[in-house]
Write a protein that holds these residues in place. Structure first.
Motif, short mmCIF file in Angstrom:
data_model
loop_
_atom_site.label_atom_id
_atom_site.label_comp_id
_atom_site.label_asym_id
_atom_site.label_seq_id
_atom_site.Cartn_x
_atom_site.Cartn_y
_atom_site.Cartn_z
N ASP A 185 4.52 4.08 -4.72
CA ASP A 185 5.50 3.53 -5.66
C ASP A 185 5.38 2.02 -5.82
O ASP A 185 6.27 1.37 -6.37
CB ASP A 185 6.92 3.90 -5.24
CG ASP A 185 7.34 3.22 -3.93
OD1 ASP A 185 6.46 2.71 -3.19
OD2 ASP A 185 8.55 3.19 -3.64
N ALA A 186 4.28 1.45 -5.36
CA ALA A 186 4.08 0.00 -5.42
C ALA A 186 3.83 -0.47 -6.85
O ALA A 186 3.29 0.26 -7.69
CB ALA A 186 2.92 -0.42 -4.53
N ASP A 225 0.85 -1.19 0.00
CA ASP A 225 0.00 0.00 0.00
C ASP A 225 0.89 1.24 0.00
O ASP A 225 1.02 1.94 1.00
CB ASP A 225 -0.93 -0.03 1.22
CG ASP A 225 -1.99 1.05 1.15
OD1 ASP A 225 -1.92 1.91 0.24
OD2 ASP A 225 -2.90 1.05 1.99
N ARG A 226 1.53 1.49 -1.17
CA ARG A 226 2.43 2.63 -1.31
C ARG A 226 2.25 3.22 -2.71
O ARG A 226 1.93 2.51 -3.65
CB ARG A 226 3.90 2.20 -1.17
CG ARG A 226 4.28 1.55 0.12
CD ARG A 226 5.80 1.39 0.23
NE ARG A 226 6.43 0.98 -1.03
CZ ARG A 226 6.85 -0.27 -1.28
NH1 ARG A 226 6.69 -1.24 -0.40
NH2 ARG A 226 7.43 -0.55 -2.45
#
Length: 193
Positions: A121-122, A118-119
């Motif tokens: 940049d994922a 859950d980012r």
């Protein structure tokens, strides 16, 4: 798990079917056609928004339609249109599936969403054993600007395959990874549905 309500789910279906020699997505597959079967795996999720990128003028009845006026530019152009739409919709993530993968199941997409960090940049991809990373894939909002500038036939392959980008690879059963590109692919797998 990334909540589906934060995800713009886009199916890329604007290809010209050059290797198939006819409209492959309209070929009968079980009770529907290849595109319909490919879209079925996305059913049952409460997506922020769901869309299909198609060649301009193609009539389909599945969710929002994003018209690709330049399908000759390749998959990257369709992916760029999907990223632009995801950004405009305020999505945190973009899920990309392909309109010629009729065996993909919702359970596998669910595993992909569970594995994706859950980012912003994922990046995560469903990947059959021994196969390089490719869609179905999820991209965090941090990638939208870069993807929105794509204009090639490689789509996101280079992003997914670059170890520096840290894509999470989620195993996919080879039976679900079937991608119909040629009449031989269709003949080989048509009885499997």
């Amino acid at each position: 798990m990334i909540a589906p309500q934060r995800i713009f789910a886009a199916t890329l279906a604007a290809g010209l079917s050059r290797r198939f020699g006819a409209d492959k997505l309209g070929q009968r597959w079980g009770e529907t056609d290849i595109l319909g079967a490919s879209l079925a795996g996305l059913d049952g999720f409460d997506w922020l928004e769901r869309a299909v990128v198609v060649r301009a003028g193609r009539a389909i009845t599945a969710g929002r339609i994003i018209a690709n006026d330049h399908p000759e530019r390749g998959m990257g152009h369709s992916l760029a249109l999907a990223a632009q739409a995801a950004d405009a919709a305020g999505a945190d993530f973009l899920l990309v599936t392909l309109g010629d993968m009729p065996c993909l199941r919702a359970a596998s997409l669910n595993r992909l969403l569970q594995a994706c960090p859950d980012r912003a940049d994922a990046m995560a991809s469903l990947c059959a054993p021994g196969a390089p990373p490719a869609p179905p894939a999820v991209f965090g909002r941090g990638w939208f600007g870069r993807i929105a500038r794509f204009d090639n036939d490689k789509g996101a392959r280079d992003l997914l395959r670059d170890p520096a980008n840290g894509a999470v690879l989620v195993p996919l059963d080879p039976a679900e990874a079937i991608d119909i590109d040629t009449p031989q692919d269709f003949a080989r797998h048509h009885g499997d549905e």
